[in-house]
Design an enzyme around this catalytic site. Structure first.
Site, short mmCIF file in Angstrom:
data_model
loop_
_atom_site.label_atom_id
_atom_site.label_comp_id
_atom_site.label_asym_id
_atom_site.label_seq_id
_atom_site.Cartn_x
_atom_site.Cartn_y
_atom_site.Cartn_z
N GLY A 173 0.84 -1.20 0.00
CA GLY A 173 0.00 0.00 0.00
C GLY A 173 0.87 1.24 0.00
O GLY A 173 2.04 1.21 -0.41
N ALA A 195 3.01 4.65 1.21
CA ALA A 195 4.10 4.87 2.16
C ALA A 195 3.57 5.39 3.49
O ALA A 195 4.05 4.97 4.56
CB ALA A 195 5.12 5.85 1.57
N GLY A 216 2.30 2.47 5.39
CA GLY A 216 3.43 1.62 5.74
C GLY A 216 4.21 2.18 6.93
O GLY A 216 4.60 1.44 7.85
N GLU A 225 5.59 -3.19 1.29
CA GLU A 225 5.78 -2.86 -0.13
C GLU A 225 5.00 -1.57 -0.36
O GLU A 225 3.78 -1.56 -0.27
CB GLU A 225 5.23 -3.96 -1.05
N CYS A 238 2.34 1.05 -8.55
CA CYS A 238 3.46 1.49 -7.73
C CYS A 238 4.69 1.73 -8.59
O CYS A 238 5.54 2.55 -8.26
CB CYS A 238 3.76 0.46 -6.65
P1 NAD Z 1 -3.40 2.27 1.36
O1 NAD Z 1 -2.13 2.46 2.07
O2 NAD Z 1 -4.42 3.33 1.42
O3 NAD Z 1 -4.14 0.93 1.86
C1 NAD Z 1 -3.53 -0.34 1.82
C2 NAD Z 1 -4.16 -1.23 2.87
O4 NAD Z 1 -3.82 -0.77 4.18
C3 NAD Z 1 -5.68 -1.26 2.81
O5 NAD Z 1 -6.10 -2.58 3.06
C4 NAD Z 1 -6.09 -0.33 3.93
O6 NAD Z 1 -7.36 -0.59 4.46
C5 NAD Z 1 -5.02 -0.61 4.96
N1 NAD Z 1 -4.80 0.49 5.91
C6 NAD Z 1 -5.02 1.81 5.72
N2 NAD Z 1 -4.62 2.50 6.81
C7 NAD Z 1 -4.15 1.60 7.70
C8 NAD Z 1 -3.56 1.70 9.00
N3 NAD Z 1 -3.40 2.88 9.60
N4 NAD Z 1 -3.15 0.57 9.60
C9 NAD Z 1 -3.26 -0.63 9.00
N5 NAD Z 1 -3.81 -0.78 7.77
C10 NAD Z 1 -4.25 0.32 7.13
O7 NAD Z 1 -3.00 1.95 -0.16
P2 NAD Z 1 -3.93 1.95 -1.45
O8 NAD Z 1 -4.33 3.35 -1.74
O9 NAD Z 1 -4.98 0.91 -1.32
O10 NAD Z 1 -2.91 1.43 -2.56
C11 NAD Z 1 -2.14 2.29 -3.36
C12 NAD Z 1 -0.75 2.41 -2.82
O11 NAD Z 1 -0.13 1.12 -2.80
C13 NAD Z 1 0.16 3.27 -3.67
O12 NAD Z 1 0.96 4.05 -2.82
C14 NAD Z 1 1.02 2.26 -4.40
O13 NAD Z 1 2.27 2.75 -4.83
C15 NAD Z 1 1.16 1.18 -3.39
N6 NAD Z 1 1.51 -0.09 -4.00
C16 NAD Z 1 2.75 -0.64 -3.77
C17 NAD Z 1 3.12 -1.82 -4.40
C18 NAD Z 1 4.46 -2.48 -4.20
O14 NAD Z 1 4.60 -3.66 -4.51
N7 NAD Z 1 5.47 -1.79 -3.70
C19 NAD Z 1 2.22 -2.43 -5.27
C20 NAD Z 1 0.97 -1.84 -5.47
C21 NAD Z 1 0.62 -0.68 -4.83
#
Ligand code: NAD
Length: 487
Positions: free
Chosen positions: A225, A227, A230, A248, A282
């Site tokens: 998800g 940064a 993360g 990631e 990403c």
């Molecule tokens: P996001 O960070 O909003 O959400 C990802 C997950 O985390 C979701 O399931 C969400 O419900 C959960 N989440 C949100 N806040 C949380 C918290 N405080 N504690 C625990 N869990 C929480 O990401 P998104 O908008 O769904 O995805 C897009 C992002 O993902 C972009 O930044 C993209 O670059 C990244 N991404 C990275 C990779 C990689 O392999 N490096 C691949 C695909 C996407």
């Protein structure tokens, strides 16, 4: 378990925590109509169920687990078109792309079986007199998998499959923006004979994600998800070195175009890198760094090709190149970002256009930000490409490295010597030459440095974070000699 910490996403779609009757509702970005609705899960109950089921799963022979995962691949094969349709409806991506995602889900099983054997299978380092020195791996226990919305089946699956092969139980929370896909994926595991306790789907948003991360009975968090999220997870686990944490995250990826007679091919690589999945990858190229002498020709070709891209709904004919972004909030944010760049010295090469304010369709956009003093080092997760003009390769590399992220960097054109210099000096987990930034090889590790990851790459190396090594010196009978220091 109670939800603690703060959400890093600012999402307002996440409902309240444990025991809540709140609902998750998922809408189709292309039409606005509802595709899925369900109550948020009780996280504590889900983790306890997984904890009870885990020992029996870990005790299965590896061959049984592998067989069940192969059955999972068959279940996905049987339901491929249905799953692809759900992905396309729920994310808005074109059907051709959703089908490719399903193919990746299926392929992940054999790749993970090979990776497990190569990276974490038993090894015996023999030495006859000292007995045997063996290295074997054990599963961590119950792992939480938190998925993103942009590839809602493939990306969580890159954690889930290796985790299950290694003998972990999984509690899987897909993005609150893609629960329909997540649930369908989970059902394929369950129909294959992996119980709904060992591979468990839970519905929820950031609050449920936080509850999972904070739960005592979770042995680790496998996250893909943004940064911001993360970092929040990392902070929450800072006092828990006993829990494995694989992050990631995003990127602000550079693509450098250098000397090449093949301007049309270079432009196609740029467009593919920047606008595939409407820039919601990403690995998408966010910054095109181009040699001054090639600037006019490259920018002209990139714009001409971007002008031809069809953006539309997933099932439109002819098939679109890209769909909408995930929701209206994302479209609003990207529009604001584009206006910010424009009002801080950016020069539009191709404007960001939103034909219908009620829906999140956005055109590809290109903006020259060379003159901007402080370019914000943020991931604009959509179809916005910045262009930066430079004079020499050192400047290009410095510009490529002008980010806290470090996921992918591509060089297009240049000599083998140029590529050597680029490879040696650019900071990223994936460094390509004359290849797009998107579409990483699944038979290789996939992860970044800086704010893009925490040195636990996924892809082929996912096996590494799904099990821990146990080193054993072994002899059938005690045979000990104290050679010195006896009275
Ligand atoms: P996001 O960070 O909003 O959400 C990802 C997950 O985390 C979701 O399931 C969400 O419900 C959960 N989440 C949100 N806040 C949380 C918290 N405080 N504690 C625990 N869990 C929480 O990401 P998104 O908008 O769904 O995805 C897009 C992002 O993902 C972009 O930044 C993209 O670059 C990244 N991404 C990275 C990779 C990689 O392999 N490096 C691949 C695909 C996407």
């Amino acid at each position: 378990a109670v939800a603690t910490g703060t959400s890093g996403t600012g999402s307002d779609r996440g409902p309240a925590g444990k025991g809540s009757t709140a609902e998750i509702i998922s809408h189709e970005p292309a039409t606005g109509s509802e595709i899925w609705r369900g109550k948020v899960s009780d996280i504590d109950e889900a983790v306890k169920r997984a904890r009870r089921a885990w020992p029996a799963w870990a005790a299965q022979p590896l061959s049984t687990r592998m067989e069940l995962l192969r059955r999972f691949a068959n279940e996905v094969r049987k339901d491929a078109e249905k799953l692809a349709t759900t992905i396309a409806r729920e994310t808005g991506k074109p059907m051709w792309e959703a089908r490719a995602e399903v193919d990746n889900v299926i392929a992940k099983v054999e790749i993970s079986i090979r990776a497990f054997a190569e990276r974490t299978a038993q090894r015996k380092l023999d030495s006859a007199m000292q007995g045997t020195l063996a290295v074997r791996h054990k599963p961590h226990g119950v792992l939480a998998v938190l998925g993103p919305f942009n590839m809602p089946a493939h990306l969580p699956n890159t954690h889930i499959v290796p985790a299950l092969i290694a003998g972990n139980a999984v509690v899987f929370k897909p993005s609150e923006k893609a629960p329909a896909t997540g649930e369908m994926l989970a059902r394929c595991f369950n129909r294959a004979g992996i119980s709904a306790a060992v591979m468990q789907f839970v519905a929820g948003g950031p609050a449920e994600g936080q509850a999972l991360v904070a739960h005592e009975d979770i042995d680790g968090v496998l996250f893909t998800g943004s940064a911001n999220t993360g970092i929040t997870i990392n902070r929450r686990l800072a006092t828990r070195p006993d829990k494995v944490c694989a992050l990631e995250m995003g990127g602000n990826n550079p693509l450098v175009v250098w000397d090449t007679p093949k301007i049309t091919d270079a432009a196609a690589l740029v467009v593919q890198s920047a606008f595939t999945s409407t820039g919601q990858r990403c690995t998408a190229a966010r910054r095109l760094i181009v040699k001054s002498s090639l600037y006019d020709a490259v920018v002209h070709e990139v714009k001409a090709l971007a002008d031809r891209l069809i953006f539309g709904a997933p099932f439109d004919e002819p098939a679109p190149f890209m769909g909408p972004v995930i929701d209206n909030a994302a479209a609003d944010g990207l529009t604001e970002s584009f206006v910010y760049l424009l009002s801080h010295g950016g020069k539009a090469i191709k404007h960001l256009v939103r034909p219908d304010d009620a829906l999140p369709f956005l055109s590809p956009a290109i903006i020259d930000t060379t003159a901007m003093k402080d370019r914000p080092d943020v991931e604009l997760f959509g179809p916005i490409l910045q262009v930066i003009r430079v004079d020499d390769l050192d400047e290009a590399i410095a510009e490529a490295n002008n980010t806290r992220f470090g996921l992918v960097a591509s060089l297009v054109g240049g000599s083998p010597q140029d590529y050597n210099r680029f490879w040696a000096n650019v900071r990223a987990g994936i460094v390509n030459w004359n290849r797009p930034t998107v579409g990483p090889a699944h038979s290789a590790p996939m992860g970044g440095i800086g704010l893009s990851g925490n040195h636990r790459p996924t892809g082929y190396y996912a096996a590494d974070y799904c099990a821990y090594p146990v080193t054993s010196g072994e002899m059938e009978q005690p045979r000990a000699v104290i050679g010195v220091g006896l009275r």
